[in-house]
Design a protein around this motif. Sequence first.
Motif, short mmCIF file in Angstrom:
data_model
loop_
_atom_site.label_atom_id
_atom_site.label_comp_id
_atom_site.label_asym_id
_atom_site.label_seq_id
_atom_site.Cartn_x
_atom_site.Cartn_y
_atom_site.Cartn_z
N VAL A 192 0.84 -1.21 0.00
CA VAL A 192 0.00 0.00 0.00
C VAL A 192 0.87 1.26 0.00
N ALA A 193 1.93 1.25 0.78
CA ALA A 193 2.83 2.42 0.83
C ALA A 193 3.48 2.66 -0.54
N ILE A 194 3.93 1.61 -1.21
CA ILE A 194 4.53 1.76 -2.54
C ILE A 194 3.50 2.26 -3.54
N TRP A 195 2.29 1.71 -3.46
CA TRP A 195 1.23 2.14 -4.38
C TRP A 195 0.92 3.63 -4.19
N LEU A 196 0.79 4.07 -2.94
CA LEU A 196 0.53 5.48 -2.67
C LEU A 196 1.68 6.38 -3.14
N TRP A 197 2.91 5.96 -2.90
CA TRP A 197 4.07 6.74 -3.30
C TRP A 197 4.12 6.90 -4.82
N LYS A 238 3.63 10.39 -6.95
CA LYS A 238 4.77 10.81 -7.76
C LYS A 238 4.39 11.01 -9.23
N ARG A 239 3.33 10.38 -9.67
CA ARG A 239 2.87 10.48 -11.07
C ARG A 239 2.44 11.91 -11.36
N PRO A 240 2.83 12.46 -12.52
CA PRO A 240 2.43 13.83 -12.85
C PRO A 240 0.91 13.91 -13.05
N ALA A 241 0.37 15.05 -12.68
CA ALA A 241 -1.07 15.27 -12.83
C ALA A 241 -1.41 15.36 -14.31
N PRO A 242 -2.57 14.86 -14.71
CA PRO A 242 -2.96 14.97 -16.12
C PRO A 242 -3.12 16.43 -16.52
N ALA A 243 -2.76 16.71 -17.76
CA ALA A 243 -2.85 18.08 -18.26
C ALA A 243 -4.30 18.52 -18.32
N LYS A 244 -4.54 19.75 -17.93
CA LYS A 244 -5.89 20.28 -17.97
C LYS A 244 -6.23 20.64 -19.41
N ARG A 245 -7.43 20.31 -19.79
CA ARG A 245 -7.87 20.62 -21.15
C ARG A 245 -8.51 21.99 -21.19
#
Length: 76
Positions: free
Chosen positions: A15-20, A24-31
């Motif tokens: 769970v800790a790895i999944w949350l990390w 860390k993943r970049p937020a999707p670009a706003k359209r």
Amino acid sequence: MGLFRILFWVALIVVAIWLWRRLKRPAPAKRGPGPAAMVRCASCGVHVPQDHALKAGDRWYCSQRHLEQDKANGGH
């Protein structure tokens, strides 16, 4: 009891790895707004966004020059 402890810690680490990774993943670009409506210039045929075009009657023009040129030629 020992097996339960191991499973608990493995689950906690997963769970800790999944949350990390998720944080860390970049937020999707706003359209932005959707594509602009396009109109065809009655003089030259070039397509321009409707909010940049000039309208005279039911005809659209890409520039003031083309609007005036079409009026001079009797196009409108």
